[in-house]
Design a protein around this motif. Structure first.
Motif, PDB file in Angstrom:
ATOM      1  N   HIS A  65      -1.629  38.776  21.258  1.00 18.74           N
ATOM      2  CA  HIS A  65      -2.031  38.721  19.854  1.00 18.74           C
ATOM      3  C   HIS A  65      -3.496  38.278  19.848  1.00 18.74           C
ATOM      4  O   HIS A  65      -3.802  37.175  20.283  1.00 18.74           O
ATOM      5  CB  HIS A  65      -1.169  37.751  19.058  1.00 18.74           C
ATOM      6  N   THR A  69      -3.180  32.048  17.482  1.00 21.02           N
ATOM      7  CA  THR A  69      -2.451  31.283  18.481  1.00 21.02           C
ATOM      8  C   THR A  69      -0.972  31.409  18.136  1.00 21.02           C
ATOM      9  O   THR A  69      -0.611  31.707  16.998  1.00 21.02           O
ATOM     10  CB  THR A  69      -2.866  29.800  18.451  1.00 21.02           C
ATOM     11  N   GLN A  70      -0.119  31.182  19.097  1.00 25.19           N
ATOM     12  CA  GLN A  70       1.321  31.230  18.846  1.00 25.19           C
ATOM     13  C   GLN A  70       1.969  30.061  19.560  1.00 25.19           C
ATOM     14  O   GLN A  70       1.612  29.753  20.701  1.00 25.19           O
ATOM     15  CB  GLN A  70       1.923  32.541  19.349  1.00 25.19           C
ATOM     16  N   LYS A 129       1.720  26.356  23.307  1.00 20.54           N
ATOM     17  CA  LYS A 129       0.833  27.053  22.383  1.00 20.54           C
ATOM     18  C   LYS A 129       0.051  28.036  23.226  1.00 20.54           C
ATOM     19  O   LYS A 129      -0.575  27.664  24.219  1.00 20.54           O
ATOM     20  CB  LYS A 129      -0.137  26.088  21.692  1.00 20.54           C
ATOM     21  N   SER A 151       9.208  29.697  16.560  1.00 24.31           N
ATOM     22  CA  SER A 151       7.954  30.396  16.764  1.00 24.31           C
ATOM     23  C   SER A 151       7.045  30.134  15.578  1.00 24.31           C
ATOM     24  O   SER A 151       7.490  30.157  14.426  1.00 24.31           O
ATOM     25  CB  SER A 151       8.208  31.902  16.900  1.00 24.31           C
ATOM     26  N   GLU A 153       3.454  31.632  14.183  1.00 24.34           N
ATOM     27  CA  GLU A 153       2.428  32.662  14.290  1.00 24.34           C
ATOM     28  C   GLU A 153       2.012  33.021  12.869  1.00 24.34           C
ATOM     29  O   GLU A 153       2.182  32.195  11.980  1.00 24.34           O
ATOM     30  CB  GLU A 153       2.969  33.884  15.050  1.00 24.34           C
ATOM     31  N   THR A 157       1.886  39.018  12.248  1.00 21.04           N
ATOM     32  CA  THR A 157       1.512  39.129  13.660  1.00 21.04           C
ATOM     33  C   THR A 157       2.209  40.296  14.346  1.00 21.04           C
ATOM     34  O   THR A 157       1.586  41.070  15.063  1.00 21.04           O
ATOM     35  CB  THR A 157       1.811  37.817  14.413  1.00 21.04           C
ATOM     36  N   ASN A 158       3.505  40.430  14.144  1.00 25.12           N
ATOM     37  CA  ASN A 158       4.252  41.465  14.852  1.00 25.12           C
ATOM     38  C   ASN A 158       4.041  42.862  14.285  1.00 25.12           C
ATOM     39  O   ASN A 158       4.548  43.836  14.844  1.00 25.12           O
ATOM     40  CB  ASN A 158       5.736  41.114  14.885  1.00 25.12           C
ATOM     41  N   HIS A 162      -0.129  43.062  17.484  1.00 24.95           N
ATOM     42  CA  HIS A 162       0.873  43.067  18.548  1.00 24.95           C
ATOM     43  C   HIS A 162       0.548  44.193  19.517  1.00 24.95           C
ATOM     44  O   HIS A 162       0.920  45.337  19.301  1.00 24.95           O
ATOM     45  CB  HIS A 162       2.263  43.258  17.929  1.00 24.95           C
TER      46      HIS A 162
END
Length: 169
Positions: A65, A69-70, A129, A151, A153, A157-158, A162
């Motif tokens: 990504h 950050t995730q 992270k 999770s 995010e 994001t997805n 992605h």
């Protein structure tokens, strides 16, 4: 078939190039280095619980990504694994041999190699992270029928950030 590598126990030091390893801190502590250093500025944050069915410990896809950050951690602190590779986003105006343009987000990147991937075992009451652009495959686990992970995010994001690379066998 998928890529299979030997996992190493995660530590703050060996995971630092990819992000942060975080654990428990006391209630009322002021913000500091023990807190996740987040970038959620490019959208609406999304915090959710995801249930994964037995993933196994092999993978052939790895994702990054570019804009966020995730954070990921297991509910119940059960052991799990995360495969990672360093960010490889490149300036599209420079000439990088082998650079690919992402369909998600429009950035350019160099695909990770098999040799660049490291796998970490994460256990106990800790979470990770991932830095922006860190390639990752997982969470992975093999000894349970399913696991629940939290999770953090962005809400999209997805959908819009992605990028996935498939390793050839």
């Amino acid at each position: 078939m998928g890529l299979k590598l030997r996992a190493v126990p995660i530590t703050e030091v060996n995971f630092r190039p990819f992000g942060q390893l975080l654990g428990k801190i006391g209630d009322g502590c002021e913000y500091g280095s023990g807190d996740a250093q987040l970038n959620l500025a490019n959208g609406i944050p999304r915090f959710y619980l995801m249930e994964l069915k037995k993933t196994g410990l092999r993978f052939k896809r790895i994702t990054h990504h570019a804009r966020v950050t995730q954070c990921l951690g297991s509910v119940g602190a059960h052991p799990w694994y995360m495969a990672v590779s360093l960010p490889s986003i490149v300036d599209p105006s420079s000439q990088h041999e082998g650079a690919v343009r992402s369909n998600a987000g429009g950035h350019s990147y160099l695909p990770p190699s098999h040799a660049s991937v490291q796998v970490f075992k994460i256990d106990g009451p800790r979470f990770i992270k991932l830095n922006e652009g860190t390639w990752h495959a997982g969470p992975l686990f093999g000894d349970r029928d399913s696991m629940v992970f939290y999770s953090l995010e962005l809400s999209d994001t997805n959908v819009v950030d992605h990028t996935t690379h498939v390793f050839e066998d």
